[in-house]
Design a protein around this motif. Sequence first.
Motif, PDB file in Angstrom:
ATOM      1  N   LYS A 236       0.819  -1.212   0.000  1.00  0.00           N
ATOM      2  CA  LYS A 236       0.000   0.000   0.000  1.00  0.00           C
ATOM      3  C   LYS A 236       0.855   1.265   0.000  1.00  0.00           C
ATOM      4  CE  LYS A 236      -3.970  -2.178   2.230  1.00  0.00           C
ATOM      5  NZ  LYS A 236      -4.911  -2.159   3.379  1.00  0.00           N
ATOM      6  N   LYS A 237       1.872   1.272  -0.857  1.00  0.00           N
ATOM      7  CA  LYS A 237       2.716   2.458  -0.981  1.00  0.00           C
ATOM      8  C   LYS A 237       3.400   2.461  -2.339  1.00  0.00           C
ATOM      9  CE  LYS A 237       7.066   0.680   0.877  1.00  0.00           C
ATOM     10  NZ  LYS A 237       8.153   0.924   1.838  1.00  0.00           N
ATOM     11  N   TYR A 238       3.953   3.598  -2.711  1.00  0.00           N
ATOM     12  CA  TYR A 238       4.661   3.721  -3.976  1.00  0.00           C
ATOM     13  C   TYR A 238       6.112   3.285  -3.792  1.00  0.00           C
ATOM     14  CZ  TYR A 238       0.725   6.235  -5.985  1.00  0.00           C
ATOM     15  OH  TYR A 238      -0.525   6.564  -6.460  1.00  0.00           O
ATOM     16  N   SER A 239       6.657   2.626  -4.807  1.00  0.00           N
ATOM     17  CA  SER A 239       8.040   2.168  -4.770  1.00  0.00           C
ATOM     18  C   SER A 239       8.710   2.442  -6.110  1.00  0.00           C
ATOM     19  CB  SER A 239       8.105   0.663  -4.471  1.00  0.00           C
ATOM     20  OG  SER A 239       7.579   0.368  -3.200  1.00  0.00           O
ATOM     21  N   ILE A 240      10.036   2.491  -6.075  1.00  0.00           N
ATOM     22  CA  ILE A 240      10.824   2.628  -7.302  1.00  0.00           C
ATOM     23  C   ILE A 240      11.217   1.236  -7.759  1.00  0.00           C
ATOM     24  CG2 ILE A 240      12.966   3.521  -8.295  1.00  0.00           C
ATOM     25  CD1 ILE A 240      12.834   5.800  -6.258  1.00  0.00           C
ATOM     26  N   VAL A 241      10.803   0.876  -8.964  1.00  0.00           N
ATOM     27  CA  VAL A 241      11.071  -0.471  -9.489  1.00  0.00           C
ATOM     28  C   VAL A 241      11.713  -0.377 -10.871  1.00  0.00           C
ATOM     29  CG1 VAL A 241       9.162  -1.499  -8.208  1.00  0.00           C
ATOM     30  CG2 VAL A 241       8.771  -0.662 -10.529  1.00  0.00           C
TER      31      VAL A 241
END
Length: 213
Positions: free
Chosen positions: A123-128
């Motif tokens: 439930k969060k934004y991530s750098i992928v």
Amino acid sequence: MHIVIYKNNKIKKILSFNSNVNTIVDKLIKSNILTSEDKYKVFDNIKNMAVEDIRAINDDGSIKSLGEQIKEKILILKENEVIKDGVVVELNPAYEEDKIRLIQRNLEELDENQKIEYQKENKKYSIVEKTMIEKLEEEIITQEEYNNHIINIRQAEYSSKLDGKRAELLESVLHNLSSQGLLTEIEQSLLEELNRTRLEIKESNPKAEKILN
């Protein structure tokens, strides 16, 4: 009692006193602590001395929340600042969450091979990392690089899904031909060598039941 000396809304000093207000003001003027350019305000009590702007102190001595100060433009955050746990802090690009905010504010650049994606499980934004097809479509990689990547994937799947079955099929065919006497002398010799090698591998790597029994 407290007297707050300030100029252009910026607090210069906060002093506590017990005597008459006029008396303390006279003393401050005589000692040049309170100048003609200064203003002052008296409070029964101030609940937080760590404020810098007189407008942040309510008439009852309580301190306005950071949210209220921002709303009333008493406190203006810098582009790289946020409020965390009731404190103003600078965003640190070493932390992923902060780096994403800095990128969204155009204060940091995202690597062209990466993207910001919402992770439902966390439930969060991530750098992928971008997928290879995304990199191809955005011309980050060439068609040749993409095709080489696909070839490597295919070879890995061939190895894991086909090689074992192919080997079993080949050995089955070879043994059938051998039992019918259809192999040449050289082919028969190679088949026997293959069988000996398999047996040696089995004997040098016994299963648990063979070791325990």
